[in-house]
Every structure is written in structure tokens, then in C-alpha cells.
Design an enzyme around this catalytic site. Structure first.
Site, PDB file in Angstrom:
ATOM      1  N   GLU A 141      64.792  27.008  38.578  1.00 62.43           N
ATOM      2  CA  GLU A 141      64.754  25.542  38.690  1.00 62.43           C
ATOM      3  C   GLU A 141      63.345  25.025  38.978  1.00 62.43           C
ATOM      4  OE1 GLU A 141      67.563  22.933  38.525  1.00 62.43           O
ATOM      5  OE2 GLU A 141      65.565  22.260  38.014  1.00 62.43           O
ATOM      6  N   ASP A 175      49.246  23.318  32.135  1.00 62.10           N
ATOM      7  CA  ASP A 175      50.363  23.341  33.093  1.00 62.10           C
ATOM      8  C   ASP A 175      51.534  22.504  32.567  1.00 62.10           C
ATOM      9  OD1 ASP A 175      51.588  23.602  35.876  1.00 62.10           O
ATOM     10  OD2 ASP A 175      51.341  21.431  35.750  1.00 62.10           O
ATOM     11  N   LYS A 186      55.455  23.629  31.091  1.00 67.11           N
ATOM     12  CA  LYS A 186      56.735  23.023  31.492  1.00 67.11           C
ATOM     13  C   LYS A 186      57.507  22.507  30.272  1.00 67.11           C
ATOM     14  CE  LYS A 186      54.921  21.928  36.055  1.00 67.11           C
ATOM     15  NZ  LYS A 186      54.095  20.971  36.816  1.00 67.11           N
TER      16      LYS A 186
END
Lengths: 374, 374
Positions: free
Chosen positions: A156, A232, A236
Site C-alpha cells: 500500500e 519518483d 508510482k
């Protein structure tokens, strides 16, 4: 009542997230001892890059002292394979809590899962690297298509820290909704930077000065280029796109806008970069003014258009009334546009970085694994 | 590979949510047949108020035809106890999907769980009635403090439909965060009504006319007084407050502002009420103007202050920049203020009503139960 069932916890990485996790683990153990006395969580291994502490008699290591114990009594860490060999001999199920961002460890996940060890982690590397690794992980995991005796994997906190981003997207997909678009601000650094550079009511400083301020306040990586290159956010997006069903090859296989000017790509240090960045303030001011003229603000966002399979990361303009424009501080916001939700997306918003909230996602995942192993 | 494991599904209530659930169940069965062929979900019972269809040979009832089969071949439904007796004889685990808002059925949950039958439901009645029933349910549930051989209970859709409200609050609590305040718009009807009555940019119609419009568009209950009395919101607040650790006695044990004028409480019908409501438009206009003068808008919200144990439901004023003011359409918004999240809350926003999104929460809960029973 039957004897308690031991579940063994091995933690790798004891930085900010690792320490916050230990605190939450202590809380969880206490809660379980009252509400579910049939489960006995035991911390049996703590490891950081230079040291390892292993409880060879399978007794619980005290969460409040384990970090200092590790410093004092830890041994030089053996190769990971050897550590996993130790863990696989535990007299019960084992959960590996990987609080690192170690690519090498990430590449071992399929083997770890095949050995029956479960994994909970905020380590993005494992899920945003080449698609082969993703496929190897989920074809090994018991909650993928792996054998039921293999380990479970939950991650998560790889997107939006403790915000329920991945679990929500999975539920949309698993219950048959059609996700059409995912759009949001996925970086606390970028959020803070642009909320300061072009706040909703007008004003804001020069871009280079805002970067410097963000660094001083601890909102950036030690070298701010590691945030500004967009990788980054691209990592994601790669994770979310894959859950939404797109076979994204890698986080460099789609357009990612870097905020590092071409001319500064050759800077030898972050300091040199920060010193030269003000030379490019005019370019950023121009972008800001253009948005301003249209009554909009500029934000650094990631988006996934599912039907056209387009993933991209970079600057976009938003109306003042758009939830992405109204974001505050270093918050993340994620908008899920789906067939069921129609014109108004399902929105999740809040802090997307920080030790406590990242550890919360990890502890929440641990609770899920414990329920499966119960 | 071992033989598939049957999990038996019994559905009660075949209205909008029930029908959407059947559609999602068909999708879920198809997905499981590919990804987890070891699980075989079988629909064995469909029941509505006047009829029941039971698969006495435990074979799967076709989800696409079961509603019409029920109409054609259903028998008069026996008392619930008898139905649960039939279900308890199933040669495997059973999940009851209660898509009704039946208080009588809700009161039987403890007994159902004790018989080893799990429950997934959007039925608010069970969780917002007297605290005794809440305690009886969770002391019976395997995911409460009940025996591991009892059934599990999940009820995500009792608040915010499919929005991850309950699961997120539970995770905050279970991982040791301190929830200080929960505040939000918990009713799609009230959201639509006040977003129309006092939209952010100014304007909006008379209150009674907006209520009439909302009813015509299908946003209210058949009798709009059932929305305007605030009880629906009070029920949702009761559920969240209890999860946050407050022993709220009942949904009428804290202040709830009703938007039904005292003088109209004696109206004998919804139509009579709607006819007379315009007489009170001046009162509502006054509230609107007062907010407007302060640069605010008025919204119908529920809030829980955890440390002071105060729960309340009613009208509040919000700055234009507040996320609650900027809500659109009939969306819900829920703000969780916690120690970890600091000054900016964790926000969840989106459609909080409708068959498809409500059924999504139910199907998501079913997936959780199936994982536990696996």
C-alpha cells in the site's frame, strides 16, 4: 482455547519508516493480546545495511530496544540469501517487512515469496522496475497466481504512503468497475513546491528559491534533483497503471517531464545545481504567467488514461476550482475516474509522505497478512 | 491441484443494490475462475419480501436469470429462522448478502454469525441501532471477539456507499493513530440540496423549490422528510463514532438538527409537507444570507469530536476554500483529522449513494470474507 499461533516478523531497514513501524508493531501486539489472544506476533530479526540481529531461539525481540540492541550486539549482515534461509527455518509463518528502497532486495522478492515468506513494504523499486520483476512477484505470491503455500505480498505505501490508494484501485478493478483515468499529485515534494510557487490566491516566490526552501524544510531528498527529475512520480504511476491492467514496461517507457534544465544535467553536485538553478527562473515564471492569464495554476501531476494506454508525468494547468489546484501543504491527491463514479471522481487526499503515515500503510498491510495467515 | 472449495452465497433484497450486486457477483465469479480456480462461489438463495428461491441441491443459481426465476418459481418466504436453518446445512461456508434495510433481519445478525454464516451488507440498521445490538454483533463475529468458527461481518457500504470510509477509519484505529475529529457531508441528498441552494459562486434557488427539484430528480427518498429529518446522517455518524471508540447509545442520543420545521411535523403526507414548505423559505434564506455575509456557505454536516465525545448533525458554515464548501453534485466528503495526519486531514470524496457504488462496497466486502474463508 488453543495455544497462540506465532507469526514471525523480520524487519529490514530502521530509518524513519522502520522506527515508526516498530512503534506501531508494539501497539498492534498490545491490541492483539487483548482482542485476538490466539495470535502472537514475534519480532525475530532486525537488519540494516551494516548489522543484523537475529533471535535464534525464536523469542520476541523488544520493539522499544531493538534498534539500540542492533547497534550494540548486531553482527555484520550475511548475504540476504543466508538471512532468508534462517527465516525459512522458523517454526511458523514469517513476514518480511522491507522498509528500505533497496533494488537488490526487491529483486529477491519472488524467491522470498516462493519460500513461503510474506512481504509488506513501501519499497517502490520492486513494483516499478521492469515488468518482468512485477510478473515474477505476482506469479509467486499466494495473493497473485502463486501456490497457496507461498507468501503474500502487500505494498500500500508504495503510492501515497498510508492513503488507501492501492487498496481502493484494486477494489475498483476486482469488483468490475472500468477505470478510465487516474490523475493526481503523487509527490509531497512537488505538491509543496508548486503550492508555494503558485499558490491559489496569487503570489509565490521564484522557483529556485522555493526549491531551496523546500530542501531546507526537509521536503526534498538530500539531492533535490532526485525529486525534480520526476522519476519518483513515474515509479508510482507505473505501479498504478499496472494494477489498472496496463503492461507498462518500466518507469522510463512513457513521457516524464524533468524539471532539471538540460543545461544543468551535467552538474556534478546538488549544491552546484541549486546554485545555478536561479538562471532558469525566467522559464518557470513564463509558465506560471501563462497559466495565470488563463485563470489557472500549474501543478506537477501524473496521469493514466486507461483506454488509450497513455501514461505521463509533468506540468499541467488546472482551473482554480479543480481539487488538484486547491491542494495544501505537501498533500497528495489522487482522482479515480471510473464508469461507476461518473463525472465526479473518487478522490483520496492527504499526507503522502512521512515516517508515521508510511509506516501506517505497512502496518495496515501486516494486519491483512496476519488475517490471511490466521 | 485440489478440488475447488465452494463458498455459498445467499442474497436477501433484490432492489437497485441487489441487482447491481448480482451483476458484480457474475464478474467476480468469472475473474476467480481464471485467477483463483480453487474457489467456487455459488449463489444458492435469493429472497425478497414476498418470495424465496432456494437451490436445495446446492447448485449455483444463474445470476442473470435469478431475479426473474424468483418471480416465476419462488415460494412464499418462510420465517428468517427457517431460511438460516436451510443455509446452515450447506456443505461449506455461507455468506449472507443482506441488501435490505430491514431492522428485523438486522436484529438476527448475532444469531446468524453464531451459526457460522458470514454477513456482508449495506444495511445501516444493524450497526446504528441500540449499542446492545452492535455489541452482540461484534462479540459474535469471528472478526470481532467471537469464536473463530463463527461468521465474519463487513459493512463498508453503510457509510459513503463504496467509498473506503469504514476500512480507512478501522486502519487508523488498528494501527494506533489517534483520531481527533471526523467531519463531513454524509448524505448525497443533503449534498445535492445545499450545493444547489447555495452554490459556491453565489445564486441558488429557494429551499423548498430545491427540495422539490431533488425529489423529482430521484435524489431524495420517496418521502423527502426521511432525508430532511437528519436521521440517515445520524445513523452513519453513530457507526463511525463507535468504530472510533465512542459508546454512542443510539442515533437519537446526540443532537441532530432536523430541517423539518416544527410546524410541519404533523403533516400527514410528504405531499402536504412539500406543499407547505415554501412558507418557511424566509427562514432558510436568512441562514443563507448570514453565511454569505461572512463569505461562507452553509452545508448539512455531521461531526464527531473524539476527545470530547461530542457527536452532532446539522447545518454549519464553511469558508469558500474549505473542501466541504467545494463539494459537487451529490458527492459525499469525509475528513479524518488524526494525530498522524496533522493539520491537513485524510480526505475521501465521491459518490456516496447509488446502486452500483453501494454494491461495490458489498462486493468488496465479499472479497474480504472469501479471503478469510479460503
Amino acid at each position: 482455547m488453543s495455544a497462540p499461533k506465532q507469526i514471525y516478523i523480520a524487519i529490514v531497514g530502521l530509518g524513519g519508516v522502520g522506527k515508526a513501524f516498530l512503534y506501531q508493531l508494539a501497539f498492534l501486539r498490545q491490541r492483539l493480546s487483548k482482542q485476538s489472544p490466539s495470535i502472537d506476533l514475534r519480532l525475530i530479526l532486525a537488519r540494516r545495511s551494516t548489522k543484523q540481529l537475529f533471535s535464534s531461539n525464536w523469542e520476541h525481540l523488544d520493539t522499544t530496544t531493538v534498534a539500540s540492541q542492533l547497534d550494540k550486539n548486531g553482527s555484520p549482515p550475511p548475504p540476504f540469501n543466508e538471512t532468508f534461509g534462517q527465516l525459512a527455518r522458523a517454526p511458523g509463518k514469517v513476514v518480511l517487512v522491507d522498509n528500505t528502497s533497496d533494488q537488490g532486495l526487491a529483486s529477491l522478492y519472488p524467491m522470498v515469496l516462493q519460500r513461503g515468506i510474506s512481504i509488506v513494504t513501501p519499497n517502490k523499486k520492486a513494483f516499478s522496475d521492469k515488468i518482468d520483476l512485477w510478473q515474477a512477484i505476482f506469479s509467486s505470491a499466494a495473493n497473485g497466481t502463486g501456490s497457496a503455500s507461498n507468501g503474500y505480498v502487500f505494498h500500500e505505501s508504495t503510492v501515497g504512503a498510508g492513503l488507501p490508494v492501492i487498496s481502493s484501485l484494486k477494489e475498483l478493478v476486482e469488483t468490475g468497475d472500468e477505470v478510465t483515468k487516474i490523475e493526481g499529485v503523487f509527490s509531497g515534494t512537488m505538491s509543496f513546491l508548486f503550492n508555494s510557487f503558485q499558490p491559489l490566491g496569487g503570489g509565490g516566490g521564484k522557483f529556485a528559491a522555493e526549491v531551496k526552501k523546500a530542501k531546507e524544510l526537509g521536503y526534498t531528498e538530500p539531492d533535490p534533483r532526485d525529486d525534480l527529475n520526476g522519476l519518483d512520480v513515474a515509479r508510482k504511476l507505473t505501479i498504478l497503471a499496472r494494477i489498472a491492467g496496463l503492461n507498462v514496461e518500466s518507469p522510463t517507457s512513457f513521457p516524464v517531464q524533468s524539471l532539471i534544465p538540460k543545461e544543468l544535467e551535467s552538474c556534478s553536485s546538488g549544491d552546484e545545481f541549486l546554485e545555478k538553478l536561479p538562471q532558469f527562473d525566467d522559464q518557470m515564471d513564463k509558465i506560471k504567467e501563462e497559466a495565470s492569464k488563463e485563470g489557472k495554476v500549474v501543478r506537477f501531476v501524473g496521469s493514466i488514461d486507461v483506454p488509450s494506454k497513455q501514461v505521463k508525468v509533468g506540468l499541467e494547468k488546472f482551473d482554480a476550482s479543480h481539487p488538484i489546484a486547491a491542494l495544501k501543504g505537501s498533500d497528495n491527491i489522487i482522482n479515480f475516474y471510473t464508469k461507476r463514479y461518473g463525472s465526479n471522481p473518487l478522490i483520496i487526499q492527504g499526507a503522502g509522505a512521512g515516517g508515521d503515515v508510511t509506516a501506517m500503510g505497512v502496518t495496515g498491510d501486516l494486519i491483512k497478512v496476519v488475517r490471511q495467515l490466521q
